[in-house]
Scaffold this motif. Structure first.
Motif, PDB file in Angstrom:
ATOM      1  N   GLY A 248      20.039  24.224 -39.038  1.00 36.44           N
ATOM      2  CA  GLY A 248      21.366  23.645 -38.896  1.00 36.44           C
ATOM      3  C   GLY A 248      22.464  24.680 -38.747  1.00 36.44           C
ATOM      4  O   GLY A 248      22.219  25.859 -38.453  1.00 36.44           O
ATOM      5  N   HIS A 249      23.701  24.242 -38.970  1.00 36.58           N
ATOM      6  CA  HIS A 249      24.866  25.089 -38.710  1.00 36.58           C
ATOM      7  C   HIS A 249      24.964  26.272 -39.650  1.00 36.58           C
ATOM      8  O   HIS A 249      25.480  27.327 -39.258  1.00 36.58           O
ATOM      9  CB  HIS A 249      26.140  24.237 -38.781  1.00 36.58           C
ATOM     10  CG  HIS A 249      26.416  23.481 -37.522  1.00 36.58           C
ATOM     11  ND1 HIS A 249      27.140  24.000 -36.476  1.00 36.58           N
ATOM     12  CD2 HIS A 249      26.039  22.241 -37.129  1.00 36.58           C
ATOM     13  CE1 HIS A 249      27.214  23.113 -35.496  1.00 36.58           C
ATOM     14  NE2 HIS A 249      26.552  22.040 -35.870  1.00 36.58           N
ATOM     15  N   MET A 250      24.494  26.144 -40.884  1.00 38.81           N
ATOM     16  CA  MET A 250      24.524  27.284 -41.789  1.00 38.81           C
ATOM     17  C   MET A 250      23.655  28.414 -41.229  1.00 38.81           C
ATOM     18  O   MET A 250      24.009  29.591 -41.295  1.00 38.81           O
ATOM     19  CB  MET A 250      24.023  26.859 -43.168  1.00 38.81           C
ATOM     20  CG  MET A 250      24.379  27.808 -44.288  1.00 38.81           C
ATOM     21  SD  MET A 250      26.115  27.799 -44.809  1.00 38.81           S
ATOM     22  CE  MET A 250      26.290  26.148 -45.476  1.00 38.81           C
ATOM     23  N   VAL A 251      22.525  28.058 -40.637  1.00 34.88           N
ATOM     24  CA  VAL A 251      21.631  29.050 -40.032  1.00 34.88           C
ATOM     25  C   VAL A 251      22.253  29.608 -38.749  1.00 34.88           C
ATOM     26  O   VAL A 251      22.166  30.809 -38.475  1.00 34.88           O
ATOM     27  CB  VAL A 251      20.249  28.441 -39.755  1.00 34.88           C
ATOM     28  CG1 VAL A 251      19.357  29.429 -39.006  1.00 34.88           C
ATOM     29  CG2 VAL A 251      19.597  28.006 -41.056  1.00 34.88           C
ATOM     30  N   LEU A 252      22.889  28.748 -37.957  1.00 32.61           N
ATOM     31  CA  LEU A 252      23.559  29.224 -36.751  1.00 32.61           C
ATOM     32  C   LEU A 252      24.592  30.298 -37.096  1.00 32.61           C
ATOM     33  O   LEU A 252      24.730  31.302 -36.385  1.00 32.61           O
ATOM     34  CB  LEU A 252      24.238  28.059 -36.020  1.00 32.61           C
ATOM     35  CG  LEU A 252      23.326  27.100 -35.254  1.00 32.61           C
ATOM     36  CD1 LEU A 252      24.110  25.875 -34.803  1.00 32.61           C
ATOM     37  CD2 LEU A 252      22.708  27.795 -34.050  1.00 32.61           C
ATOM     38  N   ALA A 253      25.325  30.091 -38.185  1.00 33.40           N
ATOM     39  CA  ALA A 253      26.324  31.088 -38.600  1.00 33.40           C
ATOM     40  C   ALA A 253      25.658  32.421 -38.939  1.00 33.40           C
ATOM     41  O   ALA A 253      26.120  33.482 -38.509  1.00 33.40           O
ATOM     42  CB  ALA A 253      27.117  30.559 -39.793  1.00 33.40           C
ATOM     43  N   VAL A 254      24.567  32.378 -39.715  1.00 32.79           N
ATOM     44  CA  VAL A 254      23.856  33.615 -40.065  1.00 32.79           C
ATOM     45  C   VAL A 254      23.358  34.310 -38.804  1.00 32.79           C
ATOM     46  O   VAL A 254      23.508  35.538 -38.639  1.00 32.79           O
ATOM     47  CB  VAL A 254      22.673  33.318 -41.003  1.00 32.79           C
ATOM     48  CG1 VAL A 254      21.801  34.556 -41.188  1.00 32.79           C
ATOM     49  CG2 VAL A 254      23.169  32.847 -42.357  1.00 32.79           C
ATOM     50  N   PRO A 324      31.699  25.568 -26.083  1.00 37.72           N
ATOM     51  CA  PRO A 324      30.619  24.760 -26.640  1.00 37.72           C
ATOM     52  C   PRO A 324      30.823  24.446 -28.112  1.00 37.72           C
ATOM     53  O   PRO A 324      31.452  25.195 -28.838  1.00 37.72           O
ATOM     54  CB  PRO A 324      29.381  25.661 -26.469  1.00 37.72           C
ATOM     55  CG  PRO A 324      29.959  27.042 -26.517  1.00 37.72           C
ATOM     56  CD  PRO A 324      31.293  26.955 -25.869  1.00 37.72           C
ATOM     57  N   SER A 325      30.290  23.334 -28.532  1.00 40.81           N
ATOM     58  CA  SER A 325      30.274  22.977 -29.946  1.00 40.81           C
ATOM     59  C   SER A 325      28.844  22.642 -30.294  1.00 40.81           C
ATOM     60  O   SER A 325      28.254  21.730 -29.708  1.00 40.81           O
ATOM     61  CB  SER A 325      31.202  21.786 -30.210  1.00 40.81           C
ATOM     62  OG  SER A 325      31.148  21.408 -31.564  1.00 40.81           O
ATOM     63  N   ALA A 326      28.247  23.380 -31.197  1.00 47.63           N
ATOM     64  CA  ALA A 326      26.829  23.177 -31.526  1.00 47.63           C
ATOM     65  C   ALA A 326      26.611  21.798 -32.090  1.00 47.63           C
ATOM     66  O   ALA A 326      27.433  21.262 -32.830  1.00 47.63           O
ATOM     67  CB  ALA A 326      26.373  24.240 -32.517  1.00 47.63           C
ATOM     68  N   SER A 327      25.500  21.214 -31.754  1.00 49.15           N
ATOM     69  CA  SER A 327      25.187  19.890 -32.260  1.00 49.15           C
ATOM     70  C   SER A 327      24.784  19.982 -33.710  1.00 49.15           C
ATOM     71  O   SER A 327      24.330  20.994 -34.188  1.00 49.15           O
ATOM     72  CB  SER A 327      24.036  19.274 -31.447  1.00 49.15           C
ATOM     73  OG  SER A 327      22.902  20.082 -31.506  1.00 49.15           O
ATOM     74  N   GLY A 328      25.016  18.904 -34.447  1.00 55.60           N
ATOM     75  CA  GLY A 328      24.661  18.892 -35.859  1.00 55.60           C
ATOM     76  C   GLY A 328      23.195  18.850 -36.042  1.00 55.60           C
ATOM     77  O   GLY A 328      22.722  19.136 -37.107  1.00 55.60           O
TER      78      GLY A 328
END
Length: 328
Positions: A248-254, A324-328
């Motif tokens: 998810g998004h927490m991983v995308l940030a890392v 772009p906006s990453a999908s949830g």
């Protein structure tokens, strides 16, 4: 000429390392279904320019490849496992050779220190000068002892400037606030983290009103000062420890942060893969953090501080469409 004199000397470790790295690259496409990457594509994955990579692979005019690049090339080119330790040994030998080489002018500096700037032996220092030197040294020693025993001062973990300190962190959480300018990876990290907490904001690197309003709402819900700025109080509430199995998004940030610290490309997929864990462990090792393969708050902090400015316009800026906006 005797055979021993006619024999060419063995190549230096740097040339042998370059030969091995080039062999890995040339053999990368020999496996069934394999395709050798271009040097341009490989350099982009490693986070270096193509000219530098070409020097790493050129035994005639080699540039010493750092251990990080050697290990990354071994992994990306799927080189034989048995050759990794050989490459590491050559990398260490190359560094040792470089350390033994005396910089140009070093002998002149030594001679100047011993004989003076004009080549004449320095005269003995008079007694008052010696006494003054002793006072200065005693004062400096007192400062050093105070620094060692003072309870509120950290000590470098390994004497390297910028290394994590015992008892304190050398880093401070960066302060992000609403601006018209693109704030790149740090701002996208904020936006990914907000997504992970349920806020549907654009992950475009632009800290606008939408992001500010989401930050303010998050701050209110977590009993923080609701000023819309992300700093030392808000970051620790936004980040969560993530590791293998996370997504998810927490991983995308890392992954975005890892991809922009200059150690080579990290795949940004939203899935915390074994490769992501390896990249994070390498970052932790090189920044004197506990090597866990998990992103805890201390690792988040170091990642945010160590971000580099983009070498070129990010992909979302080069696109003709909307960011772009990453999908949830």
């Amino acid at each position: 000429m005797p055979e021993q004199e006619a024999r060419e000397p063995d190549p230096a470790p740097g040339a042998r390392l370059a030969l091995l790295l080039r062999h890995w690259w040339e053999e990368a496409g020999s496996a069934p279904g394999g395709a050798r990457p271009t040097q341009q594509a490989l350099a982009a994955k490693l986070g270096i320019d193509q000219t530098t990579l070409s020097r790493y692979l050129n035994p005639k005019h080699p540039l010493n490849a750092p251990l990080r690049v050697v290990e990354a090339l071994h992994a990306r080119l799927r080189a034989p496992a048995a050759e990794l330790e050989q490459a590491r040994a050559l990398c260490r030998a190359t560094l040792e050779d470089s350390g033994r080489e005396r910089p140009a002018g070093a002998g002149d500096a030594v001679r100047a220190g011993r004989y003076g700037a004009w080549g004449r032996p320095r005269s003995r220092r008079p007694l008052p000068a010696l006494l003054a030197s002793a006072v200065v040294l005693s004062f400096a020693a007192g400062i050093a002892v105070h620094a060692l025993v003072a309870p509120d001062r950290g000590v470098p973990a390994d004497g390297v400037p910028g290394a994590l300190r015992v008892g304190e962190s050398p880093y401070e959480w960066p302060l992000l606030r609403m601006k018209k300018e693109d704030q790149y990876t740090r701002a996208r990290a904020v936006q990914h983290l907000l997504h992970a907490h349920g806020y549907k904001v654009r992950t475009d690197g632009f800290f606008g009103e939408e992001t500010r309003d989401a930050v303010m709402d998050f701050q209110r819900k977590h009993h923080l000062v609701s000023d819309g700025k992300v700093g030392q109080d808000t970051w620790p509430e936004l980040v969560k420890t993530v590791g293998p199995g996370s997504s998810g998004h927490m991983v995308l940030a890392v992954q975005e942060l890892l991809d922009n610290v200059g150690q080579g490309g990290t795949v940004v997929s939203g899935q915390y893969t074994a490769v992501t864990a390896d990249d994070l462990r390498f970052f932790q090792r090189t920044h004197h953090l506990p090597v866990t393969g998990r992103a805890d708050p201390d690792t988040w902090l170091a990642l945010l501080v160590r971000q580099r400015p983009p070498a070129s316009a990010p992909a979302y800026q080069r696109s003709t469409g909307t960011p772009p906006s990453a999908s949830g």
